[in-house]
Each structure stands twice: as structure tokens, then as C-alpha cells.
Motif scaffolding. Structure first.
Motif, PDB file in Angstrom:
ATOM      1  N   ASN A 119       0.808  -1.236   0.000  1.00 35.92           N
ATOM      2  CA  ASN A 119       0.000   0.000   0.000  1.00 35.92           C
ATOM      3  C   ASN A 119       0.839   1.283   0.000  1.00 35.92           C
ATOM      4  O   ASN A 119       0.290   2.375   0.120  1.00 35.92           O
ATOM      5  CB  ASN A 119      -0.929   0.010   1.214  1.00 35.92           C
ATOM      6  CG  ASN A 119      -2.036  -1.015   1.078  1.00 35.92           C
ATOM      7  OD1 ASN A 119      -2.379  -1.417  -0.033  1.00 35.92           O
ATOM      8  ND2 ASN A 119      -2.589  -1.454   2.197  1.00 35.92           N
ATOM      9  N   ILE A 120       2.164   1.154  -0.126  1.00 32.51           N
ATOM     10  CA  ILE A 120       3.016   2.351  -0.077  1.00 32.51           C
ATOM     11  C   ILE A 120       3.283   2.869  -1.493  1.00 32.51           C
ATOM     12  O   ILE A 120       3.650   2.108  -2.393  1.00 32.51           O
ATOM     13  CB  ILE A 120       4.366   2.047   0.612  1.00 32.51           C
ATOM     14  CG1 ILE A 120       4.131   1.599   2.058  1.00 32.51           C
ATOM     15  CG2 ILE A 120       5.272   3.272   0.577  1.00 32.51           C
ATOM     16  CD1 ILE A 120       5.393   1.172   2.790  1.00 32.51           C
ATOM     17  N   ILE A 121       3.078   4.169  -1.649  1.00 34.62           N
ATOM     18  CA  ILE A 121       3.404   4.835  -2.914  1.00 34.62           C
ATOM     19  C   ILE A 121       4.408   5.939  -2.588  1.00 34.62           C
ATOM     20  O   ILE A 121       4.135   6.816  -1.775  1.00 34.62           O
ATOM     21  CB  ILE A 121       2.143   5.432  -3.572  1.00 34.62           C
ATOM     22  CG1 ILE A 121       1.153   4.309  -3.925  1.00 34.62           C
ATOM     23  CG2 ILE A 121       2.506   6.238  -4.811  1.00 34.62           C
ATOM     24  CD1 ILE A 121      -0.191   4.783  -4.459  1.00 34.62           C
ATOM     25  N   MET A 122       5.581   5.849  -3.193  1.00 34.87           N
ATOM     26  CA  MET A 122       6.594   6.877  -2.944  1.00 34.87           C
ATOM     27  C   MET A 122       6.496   7.946  -4.033  1.00 34.87           C
ATOM     28  O   MET A 122       6.124   7.644  -5.178  1.00 34.87           O
ATOM     29  CB  MET A 122       8.003   6.265  -2.943  1.00 34.87           C
ATOM     30  CG  MET A 122       8.260   5.265  -1.829  1.00 34.87           C
ATOM     31  SD  MET A 122       7.925   5.937  -0.171  1.00 34.87           S
ATOM     32  CE  MET A 122       9.122   7.276  -0.092  1.00 34.87           C
ATOM     33  N   GLY A 123       6.851   9.172  -3.666  1.00 39.32           N
ATOM     34  CA  GLY A 123       6.745  10.240  -4.654  1.00 39.32           C
ATOM     35  C   GLY A 123       7.653  11.400  -4.350  1.00 39.32           C
ATOM     36  O   GLY A 123       8.338  11.445  -3.315  1.00 39.32           O
ATOM     37  N   VAL A 124       7.646  12.333  -5.273  1.00 41.20           N
ATOM     38  CA  VAL A 124       8.435  13.553  -5.120  1.00 41.20           C
ATOM     39  C   VAL A 124       7.712  14.653  -5.890  1.00 41.20           C
ATOM     40  O   VAL A 124       7.072  14.390  -6.910  1.00 41.20           O
ATOM     41  CB  VAL A 124       9.880  13.331  -5.644  1.00 41.20           C
ATOM     42  CG1 VAL A 124       9.908  12.989  -7.117  1.00 41.20           C
ATOM     43  CG2 VAL A 124      10.776  14.514  -5.341  1.00 41.20           C
ATOM     44  N   THR A 125       7.788  15.859  -5.363  1.00 40.42           N
ATOM     45  CA  THR A 125       7.122  16.968  -6.055  1.00 40.42           C
ATOM     46  C   THR A 125       8.018  18.198  -6.075  1.00 40.42           C
ATOM     47  O   THR A 125       8.775  18.432  -5.129  1.00 40.42           O
ATOM     48  CB  THR A 125       5.774  17.331  -5.389  1.00 40.42           C
ATOM     49  OG1 THR A 125       5.204  18.451  -6.094  1.00 40.42           O
ATOM     50  CG2 THR A 125       5.918  17.704  -3.923  1.00 40.42           C
ATOM     51  N   ILE A 126       7.920  18.945  -7.176  1.00 44.25           N
ATOM     52  CA  ILE A 126       8.637  20.220  -7.197  1.00 44.25           C
ATOM     53  C   ILE A 126       7.660  21.407  -7.151  1.00 44.25           C
ATOM     54  O   ILE A 126       8.038  22.532  -7.429  1.00 44.25           O
ATOM     55  CB  ILE A 126       9.607  20.345  -8.388  1.00 44.25           C
ATOM     56  CG1 ILE A 126       8.887  20.167  -9.716  1.00 44.25           C
ATOM     57  CG2 ILE A 126      10.749  19.356  -8.258  1.00 44.25           C
ATOM     58  CD1 ILE A 126       9.727  20.597 -10.909  1.00 44.25           C
ATOM     59  N   TRP A 127       6.382  21.117  -6.779  1.00 46.98           N
ATOM     60  CA  TRP A 127       5.509  22.236  -6.430  1.00 46.98           C
ATOM     61  C   TRP A 127       6.074  22.902  -5.175  1.00 46.98           C
ATOM     62  O   TRP A 127       6.795  22.254  -4.388  1.00 46.98           O
ATOM     63  CB  TRP A 127       4.083  21.747  -6.124  1.00 46.98           C
ATOM     64  CG  TRP A 127       3.306  21.378  -7.350  1.00 46.98           C
ATOM     65  CD1 TRP A 127       3.137  20.124  -7.865  1.00 46.98           C
ATOM     66  CD2 TRP A 127       2.595  22.268  -8.220  1.00 46.98           C
ATOM     67  NE1 TRP A 127       2.370  20.179  -9.006  1.00 46.98           N
ATOM     68  CE2 TRP A 127       2.031  21.477  -9.245  1.00 46.98           C
ATOM     69  CE3 TRP A 127       2.388  23.644  -8.239  1.00 46.98           C
ATOM     70  CZ2 TRP A 127       1.266  22.028 -10.283  1.00 46.98           C
ATOM     71  CZ3 TRP A 127       1.622  24.194  -9.263  1.00 46.98           C
ATOM     72  CH2 TRP A 127       1.078  23.395 -10.269  1.00 46.98           C
ATOM     73  N   THR A 128       5.753  24.153  -4.961  1.00 44.69           N
ATOM     74  CA  THR A 128       6.184  24.836  -3.735  1.00 44.69           C
ATOM     75  C   THR A 128       4.967  25.509  -3.102  1.00 44.69           C
ATOM     76  O   THR A 128       3.918  25.650  -3.745  1.00 44.69           O
ATOM     77  CB  THR A 128       7.248  25.919  -4.016  1.00 44.69           C
ATOM     78  OG1 THR A 128       6.688  26.873  -4.916  1.00 44.69           O
ATOM     79  CG2 THR A 128       8.507  25.311  -4.598  1.00 44.69           C
ATOM     80  N   THR A 142       4.658  26.916 -10.559  1.00 46.79           N
ATOM     81  CA  THR A 142       4.085  25.685 -11.069  1.00 46.79           C
ATOM     82  C   THR A 142       4.986  24.526 -10.652  1.00 46.79           C
ATOM     83  O   THR A 142       6.030  24.748 -10.065  1.00 46.79           O
ATOM     84  CB  THR A 142       3.904  25.776 -12.602  1.00 46.79           C
ATOM     85  OG1 THR A 142       3.261  24.587 -13.052  1.00 46.79           O
ATOM     86  CG2 THR A 142       5.214  25.944 -13.324  1.00 46.79           C
ATOM     87  N   GLY A 143       4.558  23.302 -10.913  1.00 44.80           N
ATOM     88  CA  GLY A 143       5.368  22.174 -10.469  1.00 44.80           C
ATOM     89  C   GLY A 143       4.924  20.880 -11.101  1.00 44.80           C
ATOM     90  O   GLY A 143       4.083  20.858 -12.017  1.00 44.80           O
ATOM     91  N   THR A 144       5.492  19.793 -10.615  1.00 46.13           N
ATOM     92  CA  THR A 144       5.136  18.455 -11.098  1.00 46.13           C
ATOM     93  C   THR A 144       5.129  17.506  -9.903  1.00 46.13           C
ATOM     94  O   THR A 144       5.648  17.835  -8.832  1.00 46.13           O
ATOM     95  CB  THR A 144       6.174  17.924 -12.113  1.00 46.13           C
ATOM     96  OG1 THR A 144       7.462  17.930 -11.478  1.00 46.13           O
ATOM     97  CG2 THR A 144       6.219  18.743 -13.375  1.00 46.13           C
ATOM     98  N   VAL A 145       4.509  16.354 -10.110  1.00 43.82           N
ATOM     99  CA  VAL A 145       4.520  15.289  -9.111  1.00 43.82           C
ATOM    100  C   VAL A 145       4.887  13.998  -9.826  1.00 43.82           C
ATOM    101  O   VAL A 145       4.385  13.735 -10.919  1.00 43.82           O
ATOM    102  CB  VAL A 145       3.120  15.082  -8.479  1.00 43.82           C
ATOM    103  CG1 VAL A 145       3.172  14.025  -7.388  1.00 43.82           C
ATOM    104  CG2 VAL A 145       2.549  16.380  -7.941  1.00 43.82           C
TER     105      VAL A 145
END
Ligand code: NAD
Length: 309
Positions: A119-128, A142-145
Motif C-alpha cells: 500500500n506504499i506509494i513513494m513520490g516527489v514533487t517540485i511544487w512549492t 508551477t510544479g510536477t509530481v
């Protein structure tokens, strides 16, 4: 989709706001009393450039939430992740996916203590985002995920569904085939800029213009790359240097979040999940990480000098 945002600071409010506006069923979970009070009384105020919007959105303390959700998006500071997951276990049922979008390294190990790997989803975002005052979030830019299920066989389909949900909300999400690489790459950027700017009380341009910057930055990158390889993440050192120096040039006037947390707001930093994680793992793997170790010690010393809370 029933979504709980666990940790409704700047980023939690941004994601909560955008997902709610797109029609998702979102609750915020947080522990900052003044922030909870302000959102309950006035709604969540969202400032974006010259415009301010108000959104009525439910916000609870962790001990107040009981209804199971489809997805939890974790947005605490790194050092609060485990504590938050422990406190909200009532809403995490056997199929609830938990997405980690925090900065920093090693969160998958913390998540595994509270959530089955499937059930774990890892992620990263460059939204601020930022917080102007309790109940008032600041957007802009603006940003991304990028997200990826830790166990693709069981998690990929729902992660892709979540990507679609995020994209309906304008979050520019994608399913990553190698999210750990992206997480390490962002951590390496943070690892060169965050602590150096905080220790030197300077912005990125000022730090990177010094005659000693290159030696320090190159050594930090080397240590991150070496430890990443032992963690199964392959990063090309020359490419990483190019990436960091290019990134630093784009944000010269910026004071990184660690500067804001430590020097401006006297709050604890995420150093143990950036350079500190590299130093700790380096010790375990027998890889020298003298710069990451010392930077971590200096940041902790500064936390003590400033008597941060
Ligand atoms: P944040 O500091 O805004 O919020 C984290 C927690 O601290 C929340 O529970 C919030 O309510 C509380 N908090 C915030 N200000 C407070 C104050 N003045 N007094 C008491 N409590 C306060 O954290 P964030 O910026 O949303 O970051 C969450 C995670 O996302 C971190 O891992 C961060 O590194 C990462 N991240 C942040 C940004 C960004 O632009 N802020 C961008 C990408 C990733």
C-alpha cells in the motif's frame, strides 16, 4: 476519491486546496492549534499572487479522524512522519494507499513500520508553497509530481488512478518508472543548498559565488552518489553536478526551506533526512561521508544555539 492529507502545512494546504477544487473528497489532518482554529473559523485562505480565495475544507487533529479513506497523502515534515502515521492508523484500512511526498531520504523505511509495502506509494514533487499566517497558505509558481508504487503488482493501478485524479486538479502528475532516482536527485540538490545556506546565513547565489563553494558542493554530491549506489540507486556523478549547478543558477536569490525553518523561524530542520541520512548510511556501508556528517552536526548545533522548538 476520499483523500486525507496528513500534515496540512504549506504543501498539504496546496494539495488539499487543488484536489478539493477539482471535486475530490478531501480532509486535512494537522496538529497546529492556531492553524486548525483559523481554518475552522475562516476557511482555508489561499493567496496566489494578487488573488485570495477561501475554501471551506474540513480539518481535524489526528485523534479526531476515524473514517477510513482511499488514499492518505503524507505532507508532514520528515521527523513527524512516523508519529503522524501512528496517530492516524484508524483511517488506514487494509487497502488504503499511503503516498509519501515529503522531501528527504529513507521515508520508505519509516512507512514500512506503519503501512504494508503493497500500500506504499513513494513520490516527489517540485511544487512549492508557503504559510503566511495560521490558516493562510501561499501558492504561486508551477510544479510536477512523480509517484510510483513500491510493489507495482498491487499498487500500480491505484497509483495511476491517483495520477489521473491529480492531473484533473492541475498537479502535473506522472507515474514514474524509477521514483527513487528522482527522490535522490532532489535530495542531492537540497543536500548541497539547504544546509550550506542555513549555516552561512546566505541565499543560494551568495553561497555558490564563494571561492570555496565548488569544493564543498562537489564533495557533498560525491557522498550522496556513493551512498545512493549502495541503496540501489544509480546516479551519474558528472550529470548530478551539472544538474545542481544548473539548478542553483535558476534560483540564486532563493533562501532554501532549511534557511527559512532554522534561521528565520527557529524551527527544527529536516537535516537528518538529507545529509544526515547519507552520513548515517555511509557509516553503515563503510563509505566516508565527512562533509555530510559535519554539516549535519553543525545544523544540529545551530538548532541548539537557537533553542528551536
Ligand atoms: P510546513 O512547515 O509548512 O508544515 C509542516 C507542519 O508544520 C504542518 O503540520 C504545519 O501545520 C506545521 N507548521 C507550519 N508552520 C508552523 C508554525 N509557524 N508553527 C507551528 N507549526 C507549524 O511544511 P511544508 O513546507 O508543507 O513541507 C512538508 C513536506 O514537503 C516537507 O518534507 C518539505 O520538505 C516538503 N516540501 C516542501 C515544499 C515547499 O515549498 N514548502 C516543496 C516540496 C516539498
Amino acid at each position: 476519491m476520499k483523500i486525507a492529507i496528513a500534515g496540512a502545512g504549506a504543501m498539504g494546504c496546496r494539495f488539499g486546496y487543488m484536489l478539493t477544487k477539482a471535486g475530490q473528497d478531501v480532509v486535512l489532518i494537522d496538529e497546529w492549534p492556531a492553524h486548525i482554529e483559523a481554518i475552522r473559523t475562516n476557511g482555508l485562505q489561499v493567496v496566489d499572487g494578487d488573488t485570495t480565495d477561501t475554501l471551506q475544507i474540513p480539518i481535524y487533529r489526528p485523534e479526531e479522524v476515524h473514517e477510513e479513506v482511499d488514499v492518505v497523502i503524507a505532507f508532514t515534515k520528515s521527523m513527524k512522519l512516523g508519529e503522524m502515521l501512528e496517530k492516524i492508523k484508524a483511517i488506514i484500512h487494509e487497502d488504503t494507499k499511503v503516498v509519501c511526498l515529503l522531501n528527504g531520504l529513507g521515508h520508505e523505511y519509516t512507512m514500512e513500520k506503519y503501512v504494508p509495502r503493497k500500500n506504499i506509494i513513494m513520490g516527489v514533487t517540485i511544487w512549492t508553497a508557503g504559510i503566511n499566517a495560521p490558516g493562510v497558505a501561499r501558492l504561486g509558481g508551477t510544479g510536477t509530481v512523480e509517484i510510483q508504487a513500491v510493489e507495482e503488482a498491487s499498487g500500480r493501478a491505484i497509483a495511476e488512478e491517483l495520477v489521473a485524479v491529480m492531473n484533473q486538479a492541475g498537479l502535473n502528475a506522472s507515474y514514474s518508472e524509477d521514483v527513487l532516482f528522482s527522490i535522490w536527485r532532489k535530495a542531492c540538490v537540497n543536500g548541497t543548498m539547504n544546509a550550506t545556506c542555513a549555516i552561512l546565513d546566505a541565499n543560494i547565489g551568495e553561497v555558490f559565488d564563494t571561492t570555496t563553494a565548488e569544493a564543498v558542493v562537489d564533495q557533498i554530491i560525491h557522498e550522496f552518489v556513493e551512498v545512493a549506489h549502495h541503496e540501489g540507486v544509480k546516479i551519474d556523478e558528472a550529470e548530478m553536478k551539472n544538474y545542481v549547478y544548473t539548478a542553483s543558477n535558476k534560483v540564486r536569490a532563493h533562501y532554501p526551506s532549511m534557511h527559512q525553518d532554522l534561521m528565520q523561524n527557529h524551527r527544527f530542520t529536516e537535516i537528518d533526512y538529507l545529509n544526515g541520512f547519507v552520513a548515517k548510511r555511509g557509516l553503515e556501508y563503510g563509505i566516508p561521508t565527512p562533509y555530510c556528517a559535519m554539516i549535519t552536526q553543525l545544523i544540529h548545533a545551530k538548532e541548539q544555539i537557537l533553542k528551536v522548538q
